[in-house]
Design a protein around this motif. Structure first.
Motif, short mmCIF file in Angstrom:
data_model
loop_
_atom_site.label_atom_id
_atom_site.label_comp_id
_atom_site.label_asym_id
_atom_site.label_seq_id
_atom_site.Cartn_x
_atom_site.Cartn_y
_atom_site.Cartn_z
N THR A 55 0.97 -1.23 0.15
CA THR A 55 0.09 0.26 0.06
C THR A 55 0.82 1.40 -0.14
O THR A 55 2.02 1.23 0.40
CB THR A 55 -0.94 0.14 1.24
OG1 THR A 55 -0.05 0.19 2.51
CG2 THR A 55 -2.00 -1.04 1.26
N SER A 56 0.13 2.18 -0.26
CA SER A 56 0.91 3.63 0.13
C SER A 56 0.02 4.53 0.40
O SER A 56 -1.26 4.75 0.12
CB SER A 56 1.60 4.10 -1.16
OG SER A 56 0.57 4.19 -2.47
N ASN A 57 0.43 5.77 1.39
CA ASN A 57 -0.43 6.71 1.63
C ASN A 57 -0.38 7.75 0.59
O ASN A 57 -0.14 7.94 -0.57
CB ASN A 57 0.22 7.43 2.77
CG ASN A 57 1.58 8.08 2.79
OD1 ASN A 57 1.87 8.37 1.64
ND2 ASN A 57 2.23 8.32 3.73
N SER A 58 -1.35 8.86 0.95
CA SER A 58 -1.52 9.94 -0.06
C SER A 58 -0.26 10.62 -0.66
O SER A 58 -0.49 11.36 -1.60
CB SER A 58 -2.42 11.01 0.63
OG SER A 58 -2.08 11.30 1.85
N ASP A 94 -0.52 0.09 9.78
CA ASP A 94 0.18 0.89 8.52
C ASP A 94 -0.65 0.57 7.39
O ASP A 94 -0.98 1.85 6.78
CB ASP A 94 1.56 0.45 8.30
CG ASP A 94 2.54 0.94 9.56
OD1 ASP A 94 2.44 1.90 9.94
OD2 ASP A 94 3.25 -0.11 10.06
N SER A 95 -0.99 -0.54 7.05
CA SER A 95 -1.82 -0.82 5.82
C SER A 95 -3.25 0.03 5.85
O SER A 95 -3.55 0.61 4.76
CB SER A 95 -1.97 -2.40 5.46
OG SER A 95 -0.41 -2.89 5.28
N THR A 101 -6.36 6.66 2.81
CA THR A 101 -6.34 7.91 1.89
C THR A 101 -5.89 7.51 0.56
O THR A 101 -5.80 8.52 -0.33
CB THR A 101 -4.85 8.73 2.58
OG1 THR A 101 -3.83 7.92 2.72
CG2 THR A 101 -5.27 9.12 4.05
N ASN A 102 -5.50 6.32 0.41
CA ASN A 102 -5.05 5.85 -1.11
C ASN A 102 -5.53 4.41 -1.20
O ASN A 102 -4.94 3.24 -0.72
CB ASN A 102 -3.64 6.02 -1.21
CG ASN A 102 -3.22 5.57 -2.36
OD1 ASN A 102 -3.83 5.05 -3.36
ND2 ASN A 102 -1.86 5.76 -2.99
N LYS A 123 -8.27 -1.99 -5.84
CA LYS A 123 -8.60 -0.87 -4.88
C LYS A 123 -8.91 -1.82 -3.41
O LYS A 123 -9.73 -2.71 -3.64
CB LYS A 123 -9.91 -0.19 -5.36
CG LYS A 123 -9.55 0.70 -6.60
CD LYS A 123 -8.75 1.96 -6.30
CE LYS A 123 -8.54 2.84 -7.40
NZ LYS A 123 -8.09 2.25 -8.61
N ALA A 124 -8.68 -1.11 -2.35
CA ALA A 124 -8.99 -1.84 -1.21
C ALA A 124 -9.97 -1.10 -0.28
O ALA A 124 -9.91 0.38 -0.27
CB ALA A 124 -7.69 -2.12 -0.24
N TYR A 125 -10.47 -1.54 0.70
CA TYR A 125 -11.44 -1.26 1.48
C TYR A 125 -11.48 -1.55 3.03
O TYR A 125 -11.19 -2.82 3.01
CB TYR A 125 -12.76 -0.84 0.84
CG TYR A 125 -12.99 -0.43 -0.19
CD1 TYR A 125 -13.26 0.82 -0.94
CD2 TYR A 125 -12.71 -1.41 -1.41
CE1 TYR A 125 -13.23 1.21 -1.95
CE2 TYR A 125 -13.06 -0.87 -2.94
CZ TYR A 125 -13.30 0.41 -2.99
OH TYR A 125 -13.10 0.88 -4.32
#
Length: 213
Positions: A55-58, A94-95, A101-102, A123-125
């Motif tokens: 994953t990665s943040n904004s 973290d994930s 945000t992303n 895409k994840a939720y």
């Protein structure tokens, strides 16, 4: 970048030139990506006890996290959706925080002894759906939440990395006494006063025995 490296490719134009040097992928490699979970992918997932989750943040800062359980612990809900139960961990989240945000996510599924892997992007939720959580009860414990993945790409990845690394070959493994000491690493990194590697090792083993679910 404080160190001056040579031959850095840093623009789209330079990359296109580099691409012409590397060459184009084969027709099979170019065509292997599908946009849904077919029976082959479903079968692979049903045998997989381990995956890595990227994953990665904004801001684009990246994180890769392992997930593991019994083979097939990831539920295939339909051709376009997966559910990954979240088991007890270190509570850093973290994930999950990145996903808020992303939502873009990348997964790699592994089967022990098999060099080829299955890659899935989408895409994840964060989901607390009671039905999904109830589906994933182990030892009487339901996960507090899970990661719902809307699948956009599925494709197999070749075994070259495993062949080169000999990862599944026990003869290439280090003897236990030669392995890095993770308790010592944690003591050095966390810098908590009056905590020893022996204490950390004991706490880790207690967690492995009592808090897997």
């Amino acid at each position: 970048m404080s160190i001056k490296f040579k031959e850095i490719i840093s623009s789209k134009e330079e990359f296109e030139e580099f691409r012409s040097f590397i060459g184009q992928p084969s027709q099979r490699a170019a065509n292997k990506v599908i946009s849904f979970i077919d029976q082959h992918c479903r079968n692979f997932i049903s045998m997989s006890p381990f995956l890595t989750l990227a994953t990665s943040n904004s801001e684009g800062k990246c994180d890769v996290s392992p997930r593991g359980d019994f083979p097939g612990f990831v539920s295939v809900l339909d051709e376009h959706h997966l559910f990954i139960p979240e088991r007890p961990g270190n509570r850093r989240m973290d994930s999950a925080e990145n996903i808020i945000t992303n939502p873009n996510i990348g997964l790699i599924f592994f089967i022990p002894g098999l060099g080829e892997t299955l890659r899935i992007n989408g895409k994840a939720y964060i989901s607390r759906d009671p039905e999904l959580l109830e589906m994933n009860i182990v030892n009487g414990q339901a996960p507090l939440f899970g990661i719902l993945v809307e699948v956009e790409e599925c494709f197999a990845h070749c075994a070259k990395a495993f062949i080169r690394s000999k990862l599944w070959n026990p003869e290439s493994w280090l003897a236990k006494e030669n392995l890095p000491s993770v308790p010592q690493m944690l003591v050095a990194h966390s810098k908590i006063p009056n905590v020893t590697a022996e204490q950390v090792a004991k706490e880790l083993q207690e967690g492995y025995k009592r808090r897997l679910y």
